[in-house]
Design an enzyme around this catalytic site. Structure first.
Site, PDB file in Angstrom:
ATOM      1  N   GLY D 147     -21.663 -38.085  11.182  1.00 44.14           N
ATOM      2  CA  GLY D 147     -21.808 -36.674  10.890  1.00 44.14           C
ATOM      3  C   GLY D 147     -20.640 -35.882  11.455  1.00 44.14           C
ATOM      4  O   GLY D 147     -19.910 -36.349  12.333  1.00 44.14           O
ATOM      5  N   CYS D 148     -20.469 -34.679  10.937  1.00 45.63           N
ATOM      6  CA  CYS D 148     -19.336 -33.849  11.375  1.00 45.63           C
ATOM      7  C   CYS D 148     -19.456 -33.484  12.849  1.00 45.63           C
ATOM      8  O   CYS D 148     -18.499 -33.642  13.616  1.00 45.63           O
ATOM      9  CB  CYS D 148     -19.231 -32.609  10.494  1.00 45.63           C
ATOM     10  SG  CYS D 148     -20.754 -31.659  10.315  1.00 45.63           S
ATOM     11  N   PHE D 149     -20.626 -32.996  13.274  1.00 48.59           N
ATOM     12  CA  PHE D 149     -20.781 -32.619  14.683  1.00 48.59           C
ATOM     13  C   PHE D 149     -20.674 -33.834  15.608  1.00 48.59           C
ATOM     14  O   PHE D 149     -19.979 -33.763  16.627  1.00 48.59           O
ATOM     15  CB  PHE D 149     -22.122 -31.906  14.899  1.00 48.59           C
ATOM     16  CG  PHE D 149     -22.198 -30.537  14.297  1.00 48.59           C
ATOM     17  CD1 PHE D 149     -21.296 -29.545  14.668  1.00 48.59           C
ATOM     18  CD2 PHE D 149     -23.165 -30.222  13.364  1.00 48.59           C
ATOM     19  CE1 PHE D 149     -21.371 -28.261  14.118  1.00 48.59           C
ATOM     20  CE2 PHE D 149     -23.251 -28.948  12.816  1.00 48.59           C
ATOM     21  CZ  PHE D 149     -22.354 -27.963  13.187  1.00 48.59           C
TER      22      PHE D 149
END
Lengths: 344, 344, 344, 344
Positions: D147-149
């Protein structure tokens, strides 16, 4: 005095709520919506936490008829039906949609792609460009509140047309608007990632405000014909700027034009003519009912450039509606509209 | 091949650096600046951490003369002096300022409020609107790279003027630009809080790109005279849209015009003619050397609306400069410029 | 009642002008500035065209001493000198700078890198966090108006500290602000092209509001020590959000905390506790003196997250200053501050 | 080599298209979408006019199985079905959704509110945080792209956890993201007028990336437990900044930590450790696969602040996916990813 806001959950509706809730002659706002009936208004608009305690009601024609004022802030197409049912009752009606503005048979059908309101309703609806139609508005029971672009455009052109200073055939209108004009309903064309850091033109030669502008120009000048009017989407929320270009009939200096504009709008508290050489930015009218104007002649081309800015949700919608209500009530036109622009 | 970037710390300079650092025919960029000499480039521009290891050098004329190419990305007024000193040496020079564009005596003085470059320098400088002047550019040693607004405008108008389709007297040019066009130097007019959620018009009838556009239009048409050209600041960083309006000489459909545009730009890889009915947004060319065009006739007014968008720092400055370098080197015009727009 | 605004040409000053010009107990604003004296205020701020007719005066101590209220909206470092000269005279003084907030010797020197105001001035200055210090403010002649970040932070933490619910050592404060907080003076860090579509952290562990927050926390809790406080720049003009994290001493549900917050702020008209599960956005207080709070416990970590939003120029500066003036005058605290947020 | 992009009409898909179309080892992209099948890709994304000539195909499992690589850029919930059908065939699969990341039974159900992928699929899926798992990725046939985070967070924390420098119980993660992370589908929470000039927090204590971060932290440290992780929406399109706070186990200077970070990431071309005292802004990685990191110790609190920025659509999605493809192919990890950030 109790007023109704129909279509209260849209941006026009919530701006009416802001203005009317702080209006000294308004006791209460009754909120109607066909889509979110029953919901708490402060849940729909959390910025109103603690300020609004209303629930949104469904459309209730009979109740509305007994109010003092009803503002229709619903989409074009819906409005004409409501206006018809409210006609001839106690409530005076101010319609913010495009449904009651076009008087020439066939024009509504052409530009709005739907059936026009009946001629008797249209006949009663006074075009609510306050600075121009104040006398008729005072007597009216039904107002066709102007579109946002026509408001900025027509206020910018009125002195030139009424004083026959330009060649109507040469008129070009290049309009720019923030994205709140598209309403609250989510769509791809108002999706943040598609609009931020982007500049687009839309409805080229097809914007439904075109005939509304033309209709007024024709009232002012027998020479007026079809206009070129384009609209652009600016990555900002509020604000309209209209840049207009036209050939001067006779040679004229900026100073002469400036004097004419100043004297034309001398008694109009919401129109501010900027000093020669200064041009308004949209942020300078943010949150207010002002329309700021500048004009400049170009001796090289013998053309004139006019710049007009408004807050599309105030002077372009809710603010002008309240201004019209004030006129209809015989109040000072600025009642409840004494806002200073929020800056920066 | 070694190339020099003078004025490397400005936005034009850093965009040249991005393009030239990834250009297959360029071995190294030598960075010059009169104001930040001695500093590390990656400290000036932290986005280049780990990518740039150069220091910024002071202006060193003799060293520059021996390079293969020198790009002048310095302000108008400064550029002409440097161009003069570099003339006739090994280095070919591409000047991104306005100093070498205006050929008519007196025009530079009138619009740029300074003394023009000497006529011999002006005489050697080829106007670098690549799509139009490709042959002359190929042989040139000194290029006057076009301004951002003239690039978008002239590419939008070329087919109409060269094919004598419109009345030049009727032309109106309404231009809109993002704020990077104002450069890196901080000023109140590019201060975030003054520009965000704001839309302004500036330099009305006074923009220095006006005579540059007129000069080219006059080459195309003996009827061309002074134009109306205005510029607006849009709250975005990159991107120019120019909306142009003109009266058609003869009646003409959108489809006919579209066909003419397509065939006019058929062999020009950076001009994209959009399908009939589709108009480009500025974000759709973000970061690239494309100029996207649309055209639409309005049978109601017998007028045409042309829309042209570019990235002001690429096709409007650094990208077109590299495109010109490619032409001068006999390379494929797109070398080092194969970027896809960053979207969204 | 006549009030003076010193530093009237900055953003704090012009926001004071907006609020005070519409305040029922204020007859006139007298505008002072050390940098733009003599200029017309409406020229400095064209959004005030037709609204302001004042010229900006130079600093005139003796005249100021005779006013009813003087607001100092000048930079830290300048303010303490003015405050000292105004002390003991007719005018009550509200200082919006950081000069009079820190009482512990040495702290001002450490964080503001300058010489502190003299102890007798500091001793008279009441910290103007209205919701917390209302009684002392009522009697004060000199107010140290709180910083924007401390206002949002301390209102968010007060119930937790006063009721000893969290472990002070665990506190983390992550603050975010719009760019108007940086003032009107142009600088590269507030240049549009460098800030739009950008998110930055600044003054990490070094923000001068750190000791101001710590000072108040220590008054509330003997356990309070140094805090972690960071600040981020958001590409928007107005608004602060502070997100705070702390370990709960005892297990506690969100509902229990919510009830405590509601009852703590029951009689405070400008603090709005949001319903459980709803969190405020900065736009929901835009242009108003509200501080909106939400709190949520996390049973997984036994930690609490508190969110506090304000308009940095209103509750974070000018609005709280007017609120304090109201308290000092014995007026209803909300006088002249009945704004609805502008939304959207 | 032919690669398939499933979910090609979303933002992850179009970013994959940008990167893969310019990748030297990719011959062609085949575009699939369940919703817009049959449409021209350049019509969906007009910025690709003249660049893309593909039509979007419906989901065709058998065809996909025969490709070299398939990228799944479809929503969580949809992806696991496709991954299952593609397993054990020719095509290697890189899944950008959250479906294959969580290995602990029950966690997917709890955070994603749906049924998990079968254990045999999960067992084959290698977590594609390239810098950390490079060896396993090289051998993998199925990648769970992070995921991006989690990407920004875990790269920021890896040196601290692997070298046991902080107390895991003290960790606070405050994340901020631009709006493209919400995808292309229009919704009120990504409507321009609701998001511009606004800052919001969302999914407090409930973001589905929480267990993904925790899972990796637990691999690094037996002390790691539940974390506090919050996410904020920033009015910008691209970019993530994660600000992290933790107590240092032993006293440590910024310089010491900086040295550890530099040596930890020495051979990782996409991680840039900023010089001591400099912190990255999101715009400084715009359009690239970089993750920029800064770290600073605070001797007052014995805590450390770590700042990590990425472009959410590149290193946070499509870029890391291509980086993983490069590793799987035995190519240089930076192949096709040599972009310079677009700045300004």
């Amino acid at each position: 005095m109790d007023v109704g806001i129909v279509g209260s959950t849209g941006y026009g509706g919530v701006e009416l709520y802001r203005l009317l809730s702080n209006h000294p002659n308004v006791d209460g706002c009754i909120l109607y919506s066909s889509s979110l009936e029953g919901s708490s208004y402060a849940e729909q608009y959390p910025h109103l936490s603690g300020l609004s305690h209303e629930s949104v009601k469904p459309i209730m024609i009979e109740e509305m008829q007994q109010l003092d004022f009803v503002f229709l802030a619903v989409p074009s197409g819906v409005s004409k039906e409501l206006a018809q049912k409210l006609m001839g009752k106690k409530a005076k009606v101010i319609d913010l949609s495009g449904d009651l503005r076009l008087k020439v048979p066939g024009e509504y059908e052409e530009w709005y792609k739907g059936e026009s309101a009946p001629q008797d309703v249209l006949g009663k609806a006074v075009y609510g460009l306050t600075e121009i139609n104040r006398h008729a508005i005072r007597e009216a029971e039904l107002i066709a509140n102007p579109g946002c672009f026509p408001t900025a455009t027509l206020l910018g052109l009125a002195p030139l047309y009424q004083q026959d200073l330009i060649d109507p055939h040469s008129l070009i209108i290049d309009a720019k608007t923030g994205l709140s004009g598209a309403g609250r309903k989510a769509s791809q064309s108002s999706h943040f990632a598609e609009t931020q850091e982007n500049l687009r033109i839309y409805k080229v030669h097809q914007h439904q405000h075109t005939p509304e502008i033309e209709q007024q120009l024709k009232e002012w000048s027998s020479e007026a014909g079809p206009i070129t009017f384009t609209t652009h989407l600016i990555p900002m929320t509020r604000g309209i700027m209209v840049t207009m270009y036209a050939d001067l009939k006779d040679s004229c200096t900026t100073e002469q034009l400036h004097t004419r504009y100043q004297s034309f709008y001398e008694k109009h508290p919401f129109v501010r003519i900027r000093p020669v050489g200064q041009f308004p930015g949209t942020k300078e009218v943010f949150g207010t009912n002002f329309c700021d104007l500048s004009i400049k002649a170009d001796p090289r081309t013998n053309r004139v450039t006019i710049v007009s800015v408004i807050d599309n949700l105030v002077k372009g919608a809710a603010g002008q509606a309240v201004q019209n209500m004030n006129v209809m009530l015989g109040l000072d036109e600025t009642t409840g509209l004494h806002h200073y622009p929020i800056y920066p």
